[in-house]
Structure formats: C-alpha cells, structure tokens
Scaffold this motif. Structure first.
Motif, PDB file in Angstrom:
ATOM      1  N   UNK A   1       0.834  -1.208   0.000  1.00 41.64           N
ATOM      2  CA  UNK A   1       0.000   0.000   0.000  1.00 41.64           C
ATOM      3  C   UNK A   1       0.868   1.257   0.000  1.00 41.64           C
ATOM      4  N   UNK A   2       1.888   1.278   0.860  1.00 36.19           N
ATOM      5  CA  UNK A   2       2.788   2.441   0.886  1.00 36.19           C
ATOM      6  C   UNK A   2       3.521   2.584  -0.450  1.00 36.19           C
TER       7      UNK A   2
ATOM      8  N   UNK B   1      -0.089  -0.465  -9.055  1.00 31.87           N
ATOM      9  CA  UNK B   1      -0.124   0.970  -8.751  1.00 31.87           C
ATOM     10  C   UNK B   1      -1.559   1.443  -8.543  1.00 31.87           C
ATOM     11  N   UNK B   2      -2.452   1.038  -9.440  1.00 31.41           N
ATOM     12  CA  UNK B   2      -3.864   1.424  -9.294  1.00 31.41           C
ATOM     13  C   UNK B   2      -4.447   0.824  -8.006  1.00 31.41           C
ATOM     14  N   UNK B   3      -4.040  -0.400  -7.674  1.00 25.76           N
ATOM     15  CA  UNK B   3      -4.514  -1.032  -6.442  1.00 25.76           C
ATOM     16  C   UNK B   3      -4.081  -0.195  -5.235  1.00 25.76           C
ATOM     17  N   UNK B   4      -2.825   0.228  -5.228  1.00 18.66           N
ATOM     18  CA  UNK B   4      -2.337   1.079  -4.139  1.00 18.66           C
ATOM     19  C   UNK B   4      -3.096   2.393  -4.062  1.00 18.66           C
ATOM     20  N   UNK B   5      -3.381   2.962  -5.228  1.00 17.15           N
ATOM     21  CA  UNK B   5      -4.079   4.254  -5.230  1.00 17.15           C
ATOM     22  C   UNK B   5      -5.529   4.136  -4.748  1.00 17.15           C
ATOM     23  N   UNK B   6      -6.133   2.917  -4.844  1.00 14.16           N
ATOM     24  CA  UNK B   6      -7.495   2.712  -4.316  1.00 14.16           C
ATOM     25  C   UNK B   6      -7.510   2.673  -2.787  1.00 14.16           C
ATOM     26  N   UNK B   7      -6.372   2.362  -2.186  1.00 15.99           N
ATOM     27  CA  UNK B   7      -6.340   2.167  -0.734  1.00 15.99           C
ATOM     28  C   UNK B   7      -6.410   3.501   0.007  1.00 15.99           C
ATOM     29  N   UNK B   8      -7.275   3.557   1.003  1.00 18.07           N
ATOM     30  CA  UNK B   8      -7.428   4.773   1.820  1.00 18.07           C
ATOM     31  C   UNK B   8      -7.732   4.323   3.244  1.00 18.07           C
ATOM     32  N   UNK B   9      -8.093   5.278   4.097  1.00 14.02           N
ATOM     33  CA  UNK B   9      -8.415   4.914   5.483  1.00 14.02           C
ATOM     34  C   UNK B   9      -9.620   3.977   5.564  1.00 14.02           C
TER      35      UNK B   9
ATOM     36  N   UNK C   1     -10.712   1.988   2.810  1.00 11.06           N
ATOM     37  CA  UNK C   1     -10.728   1.018   1.711  1.00 11.06           C
ATOM     38  C   UNK C   1      -9.378   0.354   1.640  1.00 11.06           C
ATOM     39  N   UNK C   2      -9.368  -1.003   1.667  1.00 10.90           N
ATOM     40  CA  UNK C   2      -8.087  -1.703   1.592  1.00 10.90           C
ATOM     41  C   UNK C   2      -8.134  -2.682   0.422  1.00 10.90           C
ATOM     42  N   UNK C   3      -7.761  -2.168  -0.758  1.00  9.07           N
ATOM     43  CA  UNK C   3      -7.892  -2.953  -1.980  1.00  9.07           C
ATOM     44  C   UNK C   3      -6.908  -4.120  -2.024  1.00  9.07           C
ATOM     45  N   UNK C   4      -5.731  -3.983  -1.427  1.00  8.78           N
ATOM     46  CA  UNK C   4      -4.796  -5.120  -1.400  1.00  8.78           C
ATOM     47  C   UNK C   4      -5.343  -6.261  -0.537  1.00  8.78           C
ATOM     48  N   UNK C   5      -6.070  -5.928   0.554  1.00 12.23           N
ATOM     49  CA  UNK C   5      -6.712  -6.990   1.337  1.00 12.23           C
ATOM     50  C   UNK C   5      -7.765  -7.701   0.488  1.00 12.23           C
ATOM     51  N   UNK C   6      -8.567  -6.930  -0.233  1.00  9.38           N
ATOM     52  CA  UNK C   6      -9.571  -7.539  -1.118  1.00  9.38           C
ATOM     53  C   UNK C   6      -8.901  -8.434  -2.155  1.00  9.38           C
ATOM     54  N   UNK C   7      -7.789  -7.959  -2.702  1.00  3.52           N
ATOM     55  CA  UNK C   7      -7.066  -8.747  -3.711  1.00  3.52           C
ATOM     56  C   UNK C   7      -6.570 -10.053  -3.098  1.00  3.52           C
ATOM     57  N   UNK C   8      -5.967  -9.954  -1.931  1.00  2.00           N
ATOM     58  CA  UNK C   8      -5.491 -11.142  -1.229  1.00  2.00           C
ATOM     59  C   UNK C   8      -6.648 -12.086  -0.912  1.00  2.00           C
ATOM     60  N   UNK C   9      -7.783 -11.510  -0.505  1.00  2.00           N
ATOM     61  CA  UNK C   9      -8.963 -12.334  -0.196  1.00  2.00           C
ATOM     62  C   UNK C   9      -9.442 -13.095  -1.437  1.00  2.00           C
ATOM     63  N   UNK C  10      -9.547 -12.381  -2.547  1.00  2.00           N
ATOM     64  CA  UNK C  10     -10.129 -12.989  -3.751  1.00  2.00           C
ATOM     65  C   UNK C  10      -9.148 -13.925  -4.454  1.00  2.00           C
ATOM     66  N   UNK C  11      -7.874 -13.844  -4.120  1.00  2.00           N
ATOM     67  CA  UNK C  11      -6.895 -14.804  -4.653  1.00  2.00           C
ATOM     68  C   UNK C  11      -6.724 -15.999  -3.720  1.00  2.00           C
TER      69      UNK C  11
END
Lengths: 294, 294
Positions: free
Chosen positions: A58-59, B58-66, B68-78
């Motif tokens: 994320x960072x 990069x787009x996944x990182x840019x979706x992440x905010x306080x 929203x955690x898109x990398x967690x969603x990605x990890x979950x769905x994989x």
C-alpha cells in the motif's frame, strides 16, 4: 467448495478462474496464484506478517505518481526487471545487448544535430566527447534514431526536478546517424548515483543492508526499421559499482572506455581548459528478420 | 556480478540479501524472490505484460485509503487470506473454526446489554433473534467478550458510509457472556452481498468471469483470557453462494440454522407482526494451553 484448507485451496482458486476468456491472462494469473500460495505455505506466513506485506504494498502504491514509479524500482531492485529483459532479448554474440529501460526516459526529447551538439545544455560536469557509430552485420546503419539520456554530475535526471518541463530538457536528446552510421556530441562524464531511496524500496534496501548505487552509465535507445529496437546502457569502465549494480543491469559487453585526457585539443578541434574524457563506441543492431528467428 | 541472465540472476539476488540482519525477514524475502522469479520464467513474462502488472499494482495502491483496503480484497479474492488463516489456526474438531477477518471490523464498538439489545439500532430488515452460548470442553465460558458485526439488508457495513462515525455504529456491538456463557440480541437477517468491485479487484473479477458475492453471514470475534481468540463467521444455511464465496471463507462447521417463523411471539416474549428468524448457535473456544501444543 467449503472447508478448504491451506493445501486444498489452491486447486479451488485455480478451478474458479478456469473460465477466464483471455488464455494468456489465465496462464499468467494461474502461475501467479500457484507461486503466491506456495510462497505463503513455504514460509508458513502468519496473519501479522501478511498484514505487514499488505501495508508495504500500500505504501509502495502511495509513493507512485506521474514522476515516481516505486513498483518499477521495487521490481528493478528484486532483479525481476532485468530477468524479464534478459528472457525477451536473447541476441547473437555480435549484437549489442539489451539492459533495463529504467524510469527516466522521456518521449519527445529535442532532436539535435548529428555532430557538434552539446547534450549537457549548460549542466556542469567533467567534459565528455562521444563519438559513436551504429552498424549491423551488413555495415553502417544510416538514419537510425538514437535517443540518449543520462544523469547529471549529482546523479539526478532532469525529470526529477519538481518543476521540470520538456522545454528545459537537459542531458537528453535525439540524434539521427549520418550516411556512415555515425553521430557525435559533447556532454559531461556520467557518475555513479543512488536510486531514489526515500520510499519503500529504500526501506527494503536498509533492511537487507543493500546499497542503492548504480554504476555510472548513459542510456541509449536506437531504432531503425528492419532492426530489432535496442535499449541499452554504456557503462563507465572501472566504476566501483559495476559488480554490485542495485538493479542488476550490467552487461560486460556494454562497458565503454571513457578515456581521460589532460587539458588540450578535443576531438571536435576545440581547446578545452580542463581535463576531459572521450568515449568511442560502436552499437551493433540485430536485423529484425534474424531477430524473429532467434 | 555482470552478465547475469534470466537463470543466473536469482542466485545473485539471493546472495546480495544474505546479510539481512533479521532472519525471518531474510527467509520471507528469499522465498518471495525465488517465487517471483520462477513465476516470470514459467510464464516467460514479456516487458509489456510486466508493465501491465506494475500498473495494476499501482492502481490497487491508489485505491487504498483509510476506509478502503484494496490489497486486502485482492489477497482475499486470490485465496491468500484464507490460506494464511487456515495454516495459522489448525484446531481440534470440537473447537469452532476460524475464518477470514475481513476489512469491516471496528475497534471500540458500543458495549450492549448481554440480553435484550437491538444490534440493528433502527436499520431495516427481516427481524432476527439470536441466542448464543460460548463454551469450552470444560463447560460454559462466562464473561467472554463477543464482538459482533454484520452488513445491512443491502450488503453494506456502516463504515462504508462516507460520513460514518463510531457514535452512529449500527449492526455492530460488543457483548459480555453471562454466568452460563450465554448472550442474546435482536438484529436483522444478514443477506448475501458483493464485495466492493469498483476497483482493481473488480477488474480482475470481470476479467476472470468471477462473481463478487459473499454468502450471507455475521462476523464474531470472541476473546477470553486462557483461550485461543476466535475470529469466525456464522453463515446462513441454504445461501446460494456457500459453495462459491468470493473470498473462499466458508467452513461447513460455521454454517448456522437461521429458522424462519411466521408472525407471532419471538423468543424474547415480544409479539412480532412480520415473519422473523431465529438463530441458536454454540461457539466452542479452544483453551490456550492446548492451543500452544496443537
């Protein structure tokens, strides 16, 4: 499927993506899933460690902007970029080898006169006079387009300046080779420099006790219809980082002889009041029909 | 090392990180590098494909905010999240199983009365009456802290509202079990719902023809000193997505019987004018000294 465990889950995830319409995407994603799962099993990754990984990614994403690509730096420093370059550009021994593109090229750099230009455009440094030729196994390659870019004496590319615009391009330019395949220009001697280390890649380098240095080099991209496009570096012979390049990009065949001269008459005929350097270099292109068969 | 090729580069990258002071970081990073390189070689990844991957991350990182955690969603769905959970929480057959934590838990939810509270706090839905107990192999577990959270009838958690604050927490709360290990409350029936699909994970789901749905469930986190902390779901039996949960989280042992009743007298003694549901459920904790040995 219910009750998946850490061993059965991989087959189920792969089964789920079986209907992916794009076969190449399916192939890449299936391989990524298998390796990602194998990695987690092999390390017996814990939830806390996995969360640290999520935060690192994320960072890394948050560092990326129009002028900064931290994931490219990460890929470069993990050797992935050079691996991908290497496996896509096997070349015959006589052709100049390919190396990493890096994040600092800019399309649309100014076109400069084939001979007599000053690439440095006022940027300070030890004078360098480059005389180069572009050839193929069949002889000189006329009218090749040669894109050159390099860092300044402090290790920064012009685009790293926050208020940079293409109008102020320095230490980058495009040449067209003459009828003998030649071009020449004046510039400054490149120096070894650190890749940006104020982000997550810097954290990783610190944690693994790696240095961020790249050996001194100039970038060249050479294109001519009928030939495999060449993206390469010319490295400075003797540089202390040639064997520990932080992005693993050094090719022995891409090391150039940057010869030091006392003050005097330069190859251009002009008199230089300070010590200067010369580089004579030959780039060998790979004809595209051969490239297709290699 | 110079002249690394796509086969020799892996050993050199591993050699470079040999001085990493933290042995666990070294182990994880070395495994990651080997699998990343093997992935690129196995797929014969091209530079263009590698750049698509960089852009996706990069787009996944840019979706992440306080919120929203898109990398967690990605990890979950994989399937990675559930794999990590599974390998860190092997439990004896009698103990309730662990499943994915998910991104919607909030620390500090309101503490509610052990019996008679309404978790829904005014949120509309089909009434649900939950009667639950927390036990261990040695009998009831009194004064366990039970954190409950669930989505509303449209599939949204309260924190997904842009102007949410903890003062307005709904469909989440904390109970303390009574002397018999019991707690009960009123809520609304959970429904199946899609994970957020307006980001890069949505792109991936589209490209692989996967649906984003999760079967209906309620989240429970149960803690009591002396017992292995439990993070689990109670899934609604009969839900059409139980066998295709988009995050691979379903445990057969975690499916509960949500029983439908015609209008009438609820377990609380109150009269309900519409059809309602009841859930009776037993959570079985794993004593920590046994957990340490398992």
């Amino acid at each position: 499927m219910r009750d998946l465990n850490e061993f059965t889950i991989t087959a189920e995830v792969l089964r789920r993506i079986e209907n992916t319409p794009d076969p190449r995407l399916h192939e890449i994603l299936a391989s990524a899933i298998r390796h990602l799962h194998d990695f987690a099993r092999e390390t017996k990754l814990t939830e806390a460690e996995w969360m640290e990984g999520i935060k690192f990614l994320t960072r890394t994403g948050h560092m990326c902007s129009d002028v900064r690509q931290e994931f490219v730096l990460l890929s470069d420093t993990l050797g992935l970029s050079m691996l991908v370059v290497a496996q896509n550009h096997s070349r015959p021994a006589e052709a100049t080898e390919q190396t990493v593109f890096g994040p600092f090229h800019v399309e649309g750099a100014p076109v400069l006169a084939t001979h007599g230009s000053n690439l440095a455009r006022g940027v300070e440094g030890e004078p360098l006079f480059v005389r180069a030729e572009v050839v193929s196994p069949d002889g000189p390659v006329a009218d090749a387009v040669v894109d050159v870019w390099q860092a300044d004496a402090e290790g920064f590319y012009d685009v790293q300046s926050p208020d940079w615009s293409l109008d102020e391009a320095a230490l980058r330019g495009v040449f067209h080779t003459d009828a003998a395949g030649r071009f020449s220009f004046r510039s400054i001697l490149p120096k070894s420099y650190p890749i940006p280390s104020d982000g997550t890649v810097g954290e990783m380098l610190d944690a693994t006790r790696l240095h961020p240095m790249r050996p001194a080099h100039m970038h060249y991209r050479i294109a001519k219809p009928g030939f495999d496009p060449l993206i390469t570096h010319v490295f400075v012979d003797g540089d202390e980082y040639l064997d520990s390049d932080s992005v693993f990009g050094v090719r022995g065949s891409c090391v150039g002889q940057f010869v030091r001269h006392e003050p005097g008459v330069a190859p251009t005929g002009e008199t230089v009041e300070v010590p200067f350097h010369t580089l004579d270099y030959r780039f060998v292109l790979h004809p595209r029909d051969q490239a297709a068969n290699s």
